[in-house]
Design a protein around this motif. Structure first.
Motif, PDB file in Angstrom:
ATOM      1  N   LEU A 129      -1.984  -3.538   3.490  1.00 18.44           N
ATOM      2  CA  LEU A 129      -1.223  -2.972   4.607  1.00 18.44           C
ATOM      3  C   LEU A 129      -1.319  -1.443   4.591  1.00 18.44           C
ATOM      4  O   LEU A 129      -1.505  -0.815   5.646  1.00 18.44           O
ATOM      5  N   ALA A 130      -1.200  -0.860   3.415  1.00 19.09           N
ATOM      6  CA  ALA A 130      -1.284   0.604   3.302  1.00 19.09           C
ATOM      7  C   ALA A 130      -2.667   1.107   3.713  1.00 19.09           C
ATOM      8  O   ALA A 130      -2.773   2.124   4.417  1.00 19.09           O
ATOM      9  N   ARG A 131      -3.715   0.403   3.290  1.00 14.52           N
ATOM     10  CA  ARG A 131      -5.084   0.811   3.667  1.00 14.52           C
ATOM     11  C   ARG A 131      -5.297   0.737   5.179  1.00 14.52           C
ATOM     12  O   ARG A 131      -6.053   1.504   5.746  1.00 14.52           O
ATOM     13  N   GLN A 132      -4.627  -0.224   5.814  1.00  9.53           N
ATOM     14  CA  GLN A 132      -4.747  -0.387   7.270  1.00  9.53           C
ATOM     15  C   GLN A 132      -3.775   0.536   8.017  1.00  9.53           C
ATOM     16  O   GLN A 132      -3.689   0.484   9.237  1.00  9.53           O
ATOM     17  N   GLU A 133      -2.982   1.314   7.267  1.00 10.08           N
ATOM     18  CA  GLU A 133      -1.970   2.215   7.822  1.00 10.08           C
ATOM     19  C   GLU A 133      -0.891   1.477   8.606  1.00 10.08           C
ATOM     20  O   GLU A 133      -0.404   1.955   9.634  1.00 10.08           O
ATOM     21  N   ILE A 134      -0.517   0.308   8.097  1.00 14.54           N
ATOM     22  CA  ILE A 134       0.579  -0.470   8.685  1.00 14.54           C
ATOM     23  C   ILE A 134       1.559  -0.908   7.584  1.00 14.54           C
ATOM     24  O   ILE A 134       2.152  -1.980   7.648  1.00 14.54           O
ATOM     25  N   ALA A 135       1.714  -0.054   6.587  1.00 19.22           N
ATOM     26  CA  ALA A 135       2.584  -0.377   5.450  1.00 19.22           C
ATOM     27  C   ALA A 135       3.984  -0.745   5.923  1.00 19.22           C
ATOM     28  O   ALA A 135       4.545  -0.107   6.814  1.00 19.22           O
ATOM     29  N   GLY A 136       4.521  -1.813   5.333  1.00 17.83           N
ATOM     30  CA  GLY A 136       5.884  -2.247   5.618  1.00 17.83           C
ATOM     31  C   GLY A 136       6.065  -3.018   6.909  1.00 17.83           C
ATOM     32  O   GLY A 136       7.176  -3.423   7.232  1.00 17.83           O
TER      33      GLY A 136
END
Length: 168
Positions: A129-136
């Motif tokens: 999710l963090a790599r895709q910039e959609i963390a959380g």
């Protein structure tokens, strides 16, 4: 005389041991956690991404299903004596407010909680999710509810499996 001296030494040693153990500081009480059924996260909004690898591997198993067995049994649908293979869409919710696991990811099927990802898999999903910039954020994937066949007159347990590639 030697016997009296030995007896006196034993009594003094036992008294010293008693007061030493009695007087030691008490351990602080364990923190009180909410009752098992009192905390359930709530997914809000639509998923920002549907994880689809096209392979339908269903090799990520949801944990903690025993708490949700009635819900999962209902979601498995009617399947007679054979095993279920009910297909659904699962919602994956990073659960930062979870009082038991700081990196938890809750899993919902048809709007109902069915368990959590294992800690290692939850961390892997959070990294993706963090790599895709959609963390959380809430995402989804395909899910299968399998099992529940009859064996020696008893219904076996169900498993919730996710089609989620966490290696990439």
């Amino acid at each position: 005389m030697a016997e009296a001296l030995n007896l006196a030494i034993i009594v003094v040693a036992l008294l010293a041991l008693f007061f030493l153990l009695k007087g030691r500081p008490k351990a602080p009480p364990l923190p009180v956690r909410p009752d098992a059924g009192s905390y359930t996260p709530v997914p809000e909004g639509a998923p920002v991404l549907h994880w689809a690898d096209g392979g339908a591997q269903f090799d990520v198993e949801v944990l903690g299903e025993s708490r949700y067995r009635d819900t999962i049994r209902r979601l498995a649908g009617e399947h007679g004596d054979g095993k279920a293979d009910a297909r659904h869409t699962a919602l994956l919710l990073p659960d930062d407010a979870n009082p038991y696991e700081d990196k938890a990811v809750a899993v919902f099927v048809s709007g109902e909680m069915v368990g959590y990802l294992a800690p290692k898999e939850a961390l892997a999903l959070r990294l993706r999710l963090a790599r895709q910039e959609i963390a959380g954020q809430l995402t989804s994937c395909d899910a299968a509810i399998r099992g529940g066949n009859l064996w020696e007159g008893k219904r076996l347990a169900y498993a919730v499996l996710l089609d989620l590639d966490l290696k990439g």
